[in-house]
Scaffold this motif. Structure first.
Motif, PDB file in Angstrom:
ATOM      1  N   VAL A   5       0.707  -0.969   0.011  1.00 59.80           N
ATOM      2  CA  VAL A   5       0.040  -0.184  -0.086  1.00 59.80           C
ATOM      3  C   VAL A   5       0.817   1.245   0.003  1.00 59.80           C
ATOM      4  O   VAL A   5       0.674   2.084  -0.664  1.00 59.80           O
ATOM      5  CB  VAL A   5      -0.795   0.073   1.181  1.00 59.80           C
ATOM      6  N   PHE A   6       1.758   1.327   0.677  1.00 55.69           N
ATOM      7  CA  PHE A   6       2.819   2.364   0.821  1.00 55.69           C
ATOM      8  C   PHE A   6       3.504   2.794  -0.541  1.00 55.69           C
ATOM      9  O   PHE A   6       3.562   3.740  -0.895  1.00 55.69           O
ATOM     10  CB  PHE A   6       3.873   2.031   1.935  1.00 55.69           C
ATOM     11  N   ARG A   7       3.904   1.462  -1.105  1.00 51.61           N
ATOM     12  CA  ARG A   7       4.924   1.722  -2.410  1.00 51.61           C
ATOM     13  C   ARG A   7       3.489   2.483  -3.675  1.00 51.61           C
ATOM     14  O   ARG A   7       3.986   3.007  -4.285  1.00 51.61           O
ATOM     15  CB  ARG A   7       5.233   0.530  -3.011  1.00 51.61           C
ATOM     16  N   THR A   8       2.311   1.886  -3.415  1.00 52.39           N
ATOM     17  CA  THR A   8       1.163   2.283  -4.275  1.00 52.39           C
ATOM     18  C   THR A   8       1.140   3.602  -4.144  1.00 52.39           C
ATOM     19  O   THR A   8       0.801   4.486  -5.000  1.00 52.39           O
ATOM     20  CB  THR A   8       0.161   1.327  -4.310  1.00 52.39           C
ATOM     21  N   GLN A   9       0.721   3.974  -2.938  1.00 57.09           N
ATOM     22  CA  GLN A   9       0.769   5.327  -2.475  1.00 57.09           C
ATOM     23  C   GLN A   9       1.745   6.424  -3.008  1.00 57.09           C
ATOM     24  O   GLN A   9       1.481   7.482  -3.517  1.00 57.09           O
ATOM     25  CB  GLN A   9       0.467   5.350  -1.122  1.00 57.09           C
TER      26      GLN A   9
END
Length: 275
Positions: A5-9
């Protein structure tokens, strides 16, 4: 899962901040404005069908763009604390209203307002709008004082010039409209010369009114806007350089100079201790 999620964000944030992506958004907004203008002309059925397809494509793009911007926010609640984000979201959601049926007028109006998204995308335009909005409360007091002056002069004009021209000076409300015409210099000399035939010194009435409204109050309005705009420019410059003051607000030049002076004093004290 959290790392994904962090990488996508982070990727979405990078896309949202990309100058290329911002340029595409501005280009699509301009295209949307051109489509609105094109629909006001008499066009063939084929041209209308093409414009409808382009309008749908623009709406889809705006939906994708606002979703990317929303997902790129680390704290989703903070997204709706930004007034520009709320404005863009309302415009995009409004664009989803079908252009046919009972909501046709509302849909068209909201599509017209999509052009205003250009303001939210260009920082310099946001700066001007923010300055104008912050200047409105101060301008309100000036406008109130102007209304008082208008009312006093309108009452005097109605008393003195009622018998000369009832169309222009019949009552206070009509007199205020006449004075607005005088303040905007719309053939005001015709009004003055008409009353001067009966009251030769009535020119004092007009010149004093013009001096107060057109010169004094108008310059006060301009000065208020310029003062607020200067403050907004200072904040914008501070934000660009990552300078912040107390409470998370952008630091002013005076705060920065004071901090530099204090650092210089601390440095001097340390040098003295070393010696």
């Amino acid at each position: 899962m959290n790392s994904l999620v962090f990488r996508t964000q982070r990727r979405l944030k990078k896309i949202d901040n990309s100058k290329v992506f911002q340029g595409i958004i501005i280009a699509v907004i301009i295209l949307s404005a051109l489509l609105i203008g094109a629909k006001t002309h008499n066009l063939s059925e084929n041209a209308i069908a093409i414009l409808a397809m382009l309008d749908s494509a623009v709406t889809v793009f705006f939906v994708i763009e606002i979703v990317i911007r929303y997902l790129a926010y680390p704290n989703k609640k903070q997204f709706f604390k930004n007034g520009w984000n709320i404005f863009d979201t309302v415009i995009v959601i409004g664009s989803l209203i079908p252009a046919g049926g009972t909501g046709v007028l509302l849909a068209r109006l909201l599509r017209v307002f999509r052009v205003l998204r250009l303001v939210s995308m260009v920082p310099e335009l946001r700066l001007l709008i923010n300055a104008l909005l912050k200047a409105i409360p101060r301008m309100g007091y000036i406008a109130l004082l102007m209304f008082v002056i208008f009312y006093i002069y309108a009452a005097i004009g109605s008393m003195l010039f009622h018998n000369i021209n009832e169309v222009l000076w019949g009552d206070v409300s009509i007199s205020m409209l006449t004075l607005f015409r005088v303040a905007t210099f719309e053939d005001w000399t015709d009004v003055m010369y008409e009353t001067m035939t009966v009251f030769p010194i009535s020119w004092i009435y007009y010149l004093s009114f013009i001096f107060l409204t057109a010169f004094v109050f108008l310059n006060m309005m301009v000065g208020t806007v310029l003062e607020v705009m200067g403050q907004e420019h200072e904040k914008f410059r501070a934000e660009q350089h990552g300078e912040t003051g107390e409470g998370g607000e952008p630091a002013s030049r005076a705060q920065i100079d004071k901090l530099e002076a204090e650092l210089a004093e601390i440095k001097a004290l340390l040098v003295d201790k070393v010696k």
